[in-house]
Design a protein around this motif. Structure first.
Motif, PDB file in Angstrom:
ATOM      1  N   HIS A 161       0.839  -1.205   0.000  1.00 39.68           N
ATOM      2  CA  HIS A 161       0.000   0.000   0.000  1.00 39.68           C
ATOM      3  C   HIS A 161       0.876   1.259   0.000  1.00 39.68           C
ATOM      4  CE1 HIS A 161       0.766  -0.422   4.333  1.00 39.68           C
ATOM      5  NE2 HIS A 161       0.536   0.862   4.414  1.00 39.68           N
ATOM      6  N   GLU A 162       2.055   1.195   0.624  1.00 42.63           N
ATOM      7  CA  GLU A 162       2.954   2.348   0.597  1.00 42.63           C
ATOM      8  C   GLU A 162       3.551   2.531  -0.793  1.00 42.63           C
ATOM      9  OE1 GLU A 162       5.845   2.561   3.747  1.00 42.63           O
ATOM     10  OE2 GLU A 162       4.413   1.802   5.214  1.00 42.63           O
ATOM     11  N   VAL A 163       3.855   1.422  -1.467  1.00 42.42           N
ATOM     12  CA  VAL A 163       4.376   1.503  -2.828  1.00 42.42           C
ATOM     13  C   VAL A 163       3.341   2.161  -3.735  1.00 42.42           C
ATOM     14  CG1 VAL A 163       5.098   0.152  -4.838  1.00 42.42           C
ATOM     15  CG2 VAL A 163       5.918  -0.466  -2.568  1.00 42.42           C
ATOM     16  N   ALA A 164       2.089   1.777  -3.572  1.00 50.12           N
ATOM     17  CA  ALA A 164       1.019   2.370  -4.384  1.00 50.12           C
ATOM     18  C   ALA A 164       0.930   3.875  -4.128  1.00 50.12           C
ATOM     19  CB  ALA A 164      -0.312   1.690  -4.077  1.00 50.12           C
ATOM     20  N   ASP A 165       1.062   4.273  -2.858  1.00 53.18           N
ATOM     21  CA  ASP A 165       1.029   5.702  -2.531  1.00 53.18           C
ATOM     22  C   ASP A 165       2.202   6.432  -3.169  1.00 53.18           C
ATOM     23  OD1 ASP A 165      -1.235   5.219  -1.043  1.00 53.18           O
ATOM     24  OD2 ASP A 165      -0.202   5.251   0.905  1.00 53.18           O
TER      25      ASP A 165
END
Length: 197
Positions: free
Chosen positions: A107-111
């Motif tokens: 989810h951090e990579v997506a952000d």
């Protein structure tokens, strides 16, 4: 398998008889292999270490000393050293992995990806405005606003007087802070103004 003793086979191997060294391998490789497996609990590692033991034995052939006419004690000694080296390598590998930064959760990579896409879009909007300026003003703006050079540093980089830097930047700020009439999205104008301020 030959009935020659280890000492006889070793003497033949040192004289260049490859078959004699092969006979020594056939005679003792299973014992070395089992010893390595019992120390590692991994058949493939034991197989690799067994190969290393015999390569090291041949590499150090001038130093080989047989105990009671058998090469096996020497091979166990070499195997023990190979096992120590293997454990040290595993420990170093584990330490190196522990020093790596932790993986970024999905989810951090997506952000991060979304932020990069937004940054690129914003930068393209800003560049579309700036590219309407003369190249000399684009260069001055890039050095003073984005690279945060002082007036003196920008003057030196562009080989122009410092007074010219001041007057051009003053005119640029006034010109760029006025919203262009052709822009219809407030967000784009505001983003551009924020970049200049």
């Amino acid at each position: 398998m030959t009935s020659n003793s280890d000492a006889e086979l070793w003497a033949l191997a040192l004289a260049g008889d490859e078959r004699a060294f092969g006979d020594l391998f056939d005679r003792h490789s299973r014992a070395v292999y089992n010893y390595c497996f019992r120390r590692t609990a991994d058949w493939s590692v034991a197989e690799e270490l067994t190969s290393v033991v015999f390569l090291e034995t041949w590499r150090r052939r001038a130093q080989v000393r047989m105990e009671g006419g058998s090469l096996l004690a020497w091979l166990y000694g070499v195997a023990t050293n190979c096992l120590r080296n293997h454990r040290r390598a595993l420990r170093r590998h584990g330490d190196a992995l522990a020093r790596l930064p932790r993986p970024i959760p999905a989810h951090e990579v997506a952000d991060l990806v979304a932020a990069r896409v937004d940054d690129q879009r914003r930068m393209r909007d800003i560049l579309s405005h700036i590219q309407t300026l003369p190249r000399r003003d684009q260069e001055l703006l890039a050095l003073c606003v984005w690279e945060e050079l002082s007036y003196a540093e920008a003057a030196a980089a562009l080989n122009i007087p410092i007074g010219t830097v001041r007057s051009r930047l003053s005119r640029l700020r006034a010109k760029l802070l006025e919203p262009p009439p052709s822009i219809g999205h407030k967000g784009r104008d505001n983003a551009f103004r924020e970049e200049l301020s």
